[in-house]
Write an enzyme that holds these catalytic residues in place. Structure first.
Site, PDB file in Angstrom:
ATOM      1  N   CYS A  55       3.464  39.289  38.738  1.00 11.88           N
ATOM      2  CA  CYS A  55       4.075  38.339  39.670  1.00 11.88           C
ATOM      3  C   CYS A  55       4.572  37.090  38.946  1.00 11.88           C
ATOM      4  CB  CYS A  55       3.092  37.988  40.778  1.00 11.88           C
ATOM      5  SG  CYS A  55       2.715  39.394  41.859  1.00 11.88           S
TER       6      CYS A  55
ATOM      7  N   GLU B  10       3.446  38.016  46.485  1.00 15.23           N
ATOM      8  CA  GLU B  10       4.531  37.303  45.806  1.00 15.23           C
ATOM      9  C   GLU B  10       5.772  38.181  45.659  1.00 15.23           C
ATOM     10  OE1 GLU B  10       0.702  36.099  43.496  1.00 15.23           O
ATOM     11  OE2 GLU B  10       1.405  37.811  44.671  1.00 15.23           O
TER      12      GLU B  10
ATOM     13  N   CYS C   3      -0.653  37.057  39.314  1.00 17.58           N
ATOM     14  CA  CYS C   3      -1.014  37.903  38.178  1.00 17.58           C
ATOM     15  C   CYS C   3       0.143  37.893  37.165  1.00 17.58           C
ATOM     16  CB  CYS C   3      -1.304  39.329  38.654  1.00 17.58           C
ATOM     17  SG  CYS C   3       0.163  40.213  39.238  1.00 17.58           S
TER      18      CYS C   3
ATOM     19  N   HIS D  26       2.459  43.252  45.925  1.00 19.25           N
ATOM     20  CA  HIS D  26       1.719  41.993  45.996  1.00 19.25           C
ATOM     21  C   HIS D  26       2.489  41.036  46.894  1.00 19.25           C
ATOM     22  CE1 HIS D  26      -0.615  42.502  41.940  1.00 19.25           C
ATOM     23  NE2 HIS D  26      -0.613  43.608  42.674  1.00 19.25           N
TER      24      HIS D  26
END
Length: 151
Positions: free
Chosen positions: A85, A54, A82, A52
């Site tokens: 993260c 992040e 999410c 992801h």
């Protein structure tokens, strides 16, 4: 340079993800007004479900600053982090996260879960929802194309 400027930089990263057929999320990490790292979702490209924006931005910032803690840093991201993260933000000791679109299905900050406000965790990450219509529109366009098998 304020929040909107940094979110627009993150939005450019999200557009790069979109062009690659990735969920269009972009993230940057800033320390003392300087961009330390930039990333966009690369799950498909890297064949890595943890890639992801992040997570990649955190890894790059830690490498660049030669530390495991990102104290004094802020993360600007185009979509609410999410759960994975969000907890990575806690573990990395990021000071604050600013996001520009809510994630009603997987949000780990406010939409579904409230990881950053969990009182039992050892670090609190401040957070702010700073809506940018362009970020939400980019996500909507991506998922519309995905449903129509255009991506």
């Amino acid at each position: 340079m304020g929040k909107e400027y940094f979110l627009k930089v993150a939005l450019r990263e999200a557009k790069r993800a979109f062009e690659k057929g990735e969920v269009p999320v972009g993230a940057i990490i800033v320390k003392e007004g300087e961009i330390i790292s930039k990333a966009h979702n690369s799950v498909e490209e890297l064949k890595d479900p943890t890639a992801h924006a992040e997570m990649l931005a955190i890894k790059e910032a830690c490498r660049r600053l030669n530390t495991k803690y990102l104290e004094g840093c802020e993360l600007y991201v185009t979509l609410e982090p999410c759960i994975m993260c969000s907890y990575a933000l806690v573990l990395s000791r990021i000071e604050k996260v600013i996001f520009s679109a809510l994630d009603k299905k997987h949000g780990g900050v406010v939409s579904v879960f409230n990881i950053l406000d969990e009182p039992t965790l050892n670090h609190r990450v401040k957070w702010e929802y700073y809506p940018l219509e362009e970020a939400s529109e980019l996500l909507s366009e991506f998922f519309k194309k995905l449903r129509n098998n255009i991506i």
